[in-house]
Scaffold this motif. Structure first.
Motif, PDB file in Angstrom:
ATOM      1  N   ILE A  19       0.845  -1.202   0.000  1.00 34.82           N
ATOM      2  CA  ILE A  19       0.000   0.000   0.000  1.00 34.82           C
ATOM      3  C   ILE A  19       0.878   1.249   0.000  1.00 34.82           C
ATOM      4  O   ILE A  19       0.637   2.189  -0.758  1.00 34.82           O
ATOM      5  N   LYS A  23       0.824   4.085  -2.873  1.00 36.57           N
ATOM      6  CA  LYS A  23       0.467   5.466  -2.530  1.00 36.57           C
ATOM      7  C   LYS A  23       1.565   6.433  -2.957  1.00 36.57           C
ATOM      8  O   LYS A  23       1.279   7.525  -3.453  1.00 36.57           O
ATOM      9  N   GLU A  39      -7.021   9.728  -7.155  1.00 35.67           N
ATOM     10  CA  GLU A  39      -6.726   8.570  -6.306  1.00 35.67           C
ATOM     11  C   GLU A  39      -7.421   8.775  -4.966  1.00 35.67           C
ATOM     12  O   GLU A  39      -7.265   9.815  -4.355  1.00 35.67           O
ATOM     13  N   TRP A  41      -7.984   6.551  -1.399  1.00 36.44           N
ATOM     14  CA  TRP A  41      -7.747   5.336  -0.621  1.00 36.44           C
ATOM     15  C   TRP A  41      -8.755   5.209   0.512  1.00 36.44           C
ATOM     16  O   TRP A  41      -9.023   6.159   1.224  1.00 36.44           O
ATOM     17  N   THR A  42      -9.276   4.003   0.692  1.00 39.74           N
ATOM     18  CA  THR A  42     -10.094   3.632   1.838  1.00 39.74           C
ATOM     19  C   THR A  42      -9.538   2.297   2.325  1.00 39.74           C
ATOM     20  O   THR A  42      -9.808   1.251   1.724  1.00 39.74           O
ATOM     21  N   ASP A  44      -7.401  -0.659   2.370  1.00 35.22           N
ATOM     22  CA  ASP A  44      -6.555  -1.312   1.368  1.00 35.22           C
ATOM     23  C   ASP A  44      -7.143  -1.250  -0.048  1.00 35.22           C
ATOM     24  O   ASP A  44      -6.705  -1.959  -0.946  1.00 35.22           O
ATOM     25  N   LEU A  46      -7.957   1.192  -3.314  1.00 39.33           N
ATOM     26  CA  LEU A  46      -7.743   2.437  -4.048  1.00 39.33           C
ATOM     27  C   LEU A  46      -8.806   2.540  -5.136  1.00 39.33           C
ATOM     28  O   LEU A  46      -8.999   1.608  -5.917  1.00 39.33           O
ATOM     29  N   THR A  60     -10.320   0.247  -9.669  1.00 46.88           N
ATOM     30  CA  THR A  60      -9.956   0.028  -8.273  1.00 46.88           C
ATOM     31  C   THR A  60      -8.709  -0.841  -8.234  1.00 46.88           C
ATOM     32  O   THR A  60      -8.420  -1.584  -9.176  1.00 46.88           O
TER      33      THR A  60
END
Length: 100
Positions: A19, A23, A39, A41-42, A44, A46, A60
């Protein structure tokens, strides 16, 4: 709309390290025909949007313990060029996930 394209990219990193690398590196991906525009992120997962060849697409990336599952939802025109687009995303993601 065409069926989503699903690509599984194996990795040998911890989930957290995978991750972190995604990122830090995905937004700076230097792909001549593809621009990542968003982008989000929540945990794990994307969620992203991109622009390729003047067309918008979404997708995703789900980071799992030993793989990243990319799902791309492409408009009709891009779906015809899916091998090229998915190949570039796969290559860039593999580079980010390789152990250094």
């Amino acid at each position: 709309m065409a069926e989503p394209i699903v690509i599984t990219i194996p990795h040998r990193l911890s989930k957290d390290e995978a991750i972190r690398r995604l990122k830090n590196g995905l937004g700076s991906a230097n792909l001549p025909f593809l621009t990542i525009e968003r982008e989000e992120w929540t945990g794990d997962l994307l969620e992203f949007s991109l622009k390729a060849m003047g067309q918008q697409a979404t997708g995703t990336a789900l980071v799992q313990d030993s793989a990243v599952q990319l799902t791309l939802v492409l408009p009709w025109l891009l779906h015809r060029f899916a091998e090229l687009a998915s190949g570039a995303l796969t290559k860039r993601t593999k580079l980010l996930l390789e152990k250094k």
